[in-house]
Design a protein around this motif. Structure first.
Motif, short mmCIF file in Angstrom:
data_model
loop_
_atom_site.label_atom_id
_atom_site.label_comp_id
_atom_site.label_asym_id
_atom_site.label_seq_id
_atom_site.Cartn_x
_atom_site.Cartn_y
_atom_site.Cartn_z
N ASP A 1 48.16 33.43 -39.49
CA ASP A 1 48.79 34.36 -38.54
C ASP A 1 50.24 33.96 -38.34
OD1 ASP A 1 46.36 35.57 -38.27
OD2 ASP A 1 45.90 34.70 -36.31
N LEU A 2 51.10 34.96 -38.23
CA LEU A 2 52.51 34.73 -37.91
C LEU A 2 52.79 35.41 -36.58
CD1 LEU A 2 55.29 33.61 -38.96
CD2 LEU A 2 55.75 35.97 -39.70
N ALA A 3 53.25 34.64 -35.60
CA ALA A 3 53.53 35.18 -34.27
C ALA A 3 54.97 34.92 -33.89
CB ALA A 3 52.59 34.54 -33.23
N GLY A 4 55.46 35.70 -32.95
CA GLY A 4 56.81 35.50 -32.44
C GLY A 4 56.89 35.83 -30.97
N VAL A 5 57.73 35.07 -30.24
CA VAL A 5 57.93 35.34 -28.81
C VAL A 5 59.41 35.53 -28.54
CG1 VAL A 5 55.85 34.18 -27.97
CG2 VAL A 5 57.95 32.85 -28.30
N ASN A 6 59.71 36.32 -27.53
CA ASN A 6 61.09 36.53 -27.12
C ASN A 6 61.71 35.24 -26.59
OD1 ASN A 6 60.58 39.20 -27.72
ND2 ASN A 6 60.53 39.89 -25.58
N THR B 1 41.06 31.65 -33.42
CA THR B 1 41.59 30.28 -33.38
C THR B 1 41.19 29.44 -34.58
OG1 THR B 1 39.72 29.61 -32.01
CG2 THR B 1 41.74 30.25 -30.86
N SER B 2 40.32 29.96 -35.44
CA SER B 2 39.98 29.21 -36.65
C SER B 2 41.05 29.37 -37.72
CB SER B 2 38.63 29.68 -37.19
OG SER B 2 38.72 31.01 -37.69
N ARG B 3 41.96 30.33 -37.52
CA ARG B 3 43.04 30.56 -38.48
C ARG B 3 44.29 29.79 -38.06
NH1 ARG B 3 43.37 35.12 -41.77
NH2 ARG B 3 45.50 35.54 -41.08
N THR B 4 45.03 29.36 -39.05
CA THR B 4 46.33 28.73 -38.80
C THR B 4 47.28 29.76 -38.20
OG1 THR B 4 46.09 27.14 -40.60
CG2 THR B 4 48.34 27.65 -39.90
N VAL B 5 48.10 29.32 -37.23
CA VAL B 5 49.11 30.22 -36.69
C VAL B 5 50.47 29.52 -36.71
CG1 VAL B 5 48.69 29.53 -34.28
CG2 VAL B 5 49.82 31.71 -34.77
N VAL B 6 51.47 30.24 -37.23
CA VAL B 6 52.86 29.78 -37.24
C VAL B 6 53.62 30.64 -36.25
CG1 VAL B 6 54.95 29.52 -38.63
CG2 VAL B 6 52.71 29.02 -39.64
N LEU B 7 54.35 29.99 -35.35
CA LEU B 7 55.05 30.70 -34.27
C LEU B 7 56.55 30.63 -34.47
CD1 LEU B 7 54.98 32.05 -31.39
CD2 LEU B 7 55.26 29.71 -30.49
N LEU B 8 57.23 31.76 -34.32
CA LEU B 8 58.69 31.81 -34.31
C LEU B 8 59.15 31.89 -32.86
CD1 LEU B 8 59.30 34.49 -37.13
CD2 LEU B 8 58.73 32.05 -37.34
N ALA B 9 59.91 30.90 -32.43
CA ALA B 9 60.42 30.85 -31.05
C ALA B 9 61.79 30.20 -31.09
CB ALA B 9 59.47 30.06 -30.15
N HIS B 10 62.80 30.87 -30.58
CA HIS B 10 64.17 30.41 -30.77
C HIS B 10 64.42 29.01 -30.22
CE1 HIS B 10 68.49 30.48 -31.20
NE2 HIS B 10 68.66 30.34 -29.88
N GLN B 11 63.97 28.73 -29.00
CA GLN B 11 64.33 27.46 -28.36
C GLN B 11 63.22 26.43 -28.51
OE1 GLN B 11 66.36 27.43 -24.61
NE2 GLN B 11 66.77 29.62 -24.67
N PRO B 12 63.58 25.19 -28.85
CA PRO B 12 62.58 24.12 -28.92
C PRO B 12 61.84 23.91 -27.61
CG PRO B 12 64.61 23.42 -29.97
CD PRO B 12 64.91 24.73 -29.30
N LEU B 13 62.46 24.24 -26.48
CA LEU B 13 61.82 24.10 -25.18
C LEU B 13 60.50 24.86 -25.09
CD1 LEU B 13 64.79 24.36 -22.64
CD2 LEU B 13 63.25 22.42 -22.91
N GLN B 14 60.34 25.87 -25.92
CA GLN B 14 59.13 26.69 -25.88
C GLN B 14 57.92 25.99 -26.51
OE1 GLN B 14 61.73 29.98 -27.44
NE2 GLN B 14 60.48 31.27 -26.11
#
Length: 413
Positions: free
Chosen positions: A295-300, A322-335
């Motif tokens: 899964d590829l996800a992204g947050v504002n 949740t059995s699948r791998t998820v990669v998240l795009l999030a601009h700030q490392p704080l997230q």
């Protein structure tokens, strides 16, 4: 609130004036013999530089006509970087000045002690012979010589540092390759390559030509997927739409994806989301898409909270398998802390620029959990790109720009 802002602005202005007065004193007054062309020229440069710097910042933030932003941007933002390295070099110069002075005085004393060549007098000897030129060097002339040596070294160091750092940005980002093993990644996805690019910062200084370099570099890596993780622009779609047009030529087997950064919210985030969609990228606004292997996800970005468009991890990740791998795009490392709570396998971020201008990396480290590179937080890995472009000065020192190709590795392979 207004009073606090005014007081802070006055304090910053006072510090700026004090710094440039000090630079003028050491680099202009102390290295010239008096009023003249050299002093007038040096004074003009050290007055015009900070004026252009402030004007460039105000023009960008106030949304001045784009042509004016471009006119002010190059000299104004370059002076910002030059100010930093002039200050650092001047401090170093104060430390070495006593040593240079002692060396010059020692040399002068040695010349004074040197015997004069013997001569055969012709006629009556003068009552008061003239001393040799080396014996009449005054203390003021030695001070001038020391000031010129130290001042010249300071100016050369600052200009050379900024020049080389600017060249590094303008020639385009280098490709960095990182392998990231993921426990749940299926064997079929072993070797899947994600080209990560952040912080391009198209604006009054970096324009269409720079965007084309970024696109060409990304495409040359032949990635399976492209992730643009925020801070694409510093300006409106009206002004920068043509500069961003080369993004339509990004090529990846599984497409190109985009999430907002804080600078998008200074530039009209909604309009830019629509523009990148028109260019063929897929915005992930607190959303997720299911790719064949993960899964590829992204947050504002966090800056969207002021507009009611902040990050929503539950919306992006709440109902996933949740059995699948998820990669998240999030601009700030704080997230990353929210990502850990939502059992993300890998978060891809930017924002820090790696500090951009040394010693800015120490400031960035104080504000972010990771400044650059791969790190781990519990079961979640975080990769932070140093970014492709630059904000403000088109200059990087100690934090070279990059486009990172993340190669996912399956532990089942």
């Amino acid at each position: 609130m207004v009073v606090v802002f005014v007081l802070v602005a006055l304090a910053v202005l006072a510090a700026l004036v004090a710094l440039h007065w000090y630079a003028w004193r050491r680099l202009v007054r102390d290295t010239t013999r008096g009023p003249g062309l050299a002093r007038r020229t040096g004074t003009a440069v050290l007055v015009a530089g900070p004026v252009l710097m402030v004007a460039a910042l105000v023009a960008e933030r106030a949304g001045a006509p784009f042509w004016l932003q471009r006119v002010l941007g190059w000299p104004g933002f370059l002076w910002m970087a030059l100010t930093l390295y002039l200050l650092l070099a001047l401090v170093a110069g104060e430390l070495v000045r006593p040593l240079v002075r002692r060396l010059v005085e020692r040399g002068a004393r040695a010349e004074e002690r040197a015997p004069l060549p013997a001569t055969v007098p012709v006629g009556p000897a003068p009552a008061d012979p003239e001393p040799a030129p080396s014996q009449v060097q005054s203390a003021p002339s030695r001070r001038l010589f020391v000031s010129r040596v130290v001042g010249g070294a300071v100016a050369a160091a600052a200009v050379g540092t900024v020049g080389y750092g600017t060249y590094g940005v303008l020639r385009g980002p280098a490709v960095k390759r990182v392998t990231v093993p993921l426990a749940k990644l299926p064997r079929a996805a072993h070797g899947f390559r994600i080209a990560v690019v952040s912080d391009i910062h198209l604006g009054p200084v970096l324009g269409r030509g720079f965007a084309q370099k970024v696109v060409d570099t990304i495409n040359s890596t032949q990635p399976d997927l492209i992730a643009v993780v925020g801070d694409l622009v510093d300006g409106s779609v009206k002004d920068l739409g043509p500069a961003a047009a080369p993004l339509s030529r990004l090529k990846a087997r599984h497409g190109s994806y985009f999430v907002t950064g804080n600078h998008e919210y200074f530039s009209g985030a909604d309009q830019w989301v629509e523009e990148v969609r028109r260019l063929g990228l897929h915005p992930l606004e607190n959303a997720r898409t299911e790719l064949p292997a993960f899964d590829l996800a992204g947050v504002n970005d966090l800056a969207g909270e002021s507009e009611g468009e902040g990050p929503d991890f539950t919306k992006a990740l709440g109902d996933r398998d949740t059995s699948r791998t998820v990669v998240l795009l999030a601009h700030q490392p704080l997230q990353i802390h929210e990502a850990v709570r939502h059992h993300v396998d890998l978060q891809l971020s930017g924002h820090t620029h790696g500090g951009q201008l040394w010693p800015g990396n120490f400031v960035a480290a104080a504000a972010n959990p990771t400044v650059a590179g791969l790190d781990r937080y519990g079961d979640t890995q975080l990769y932070v790109s140093r970014g492709a472009g630059a904000w403000g000065p088109p200059t990087r020192v100690g934090a070279p720009s990059d486009i990172t190709v993340i190669e996912l590795a399956s532990r089942q392979a």
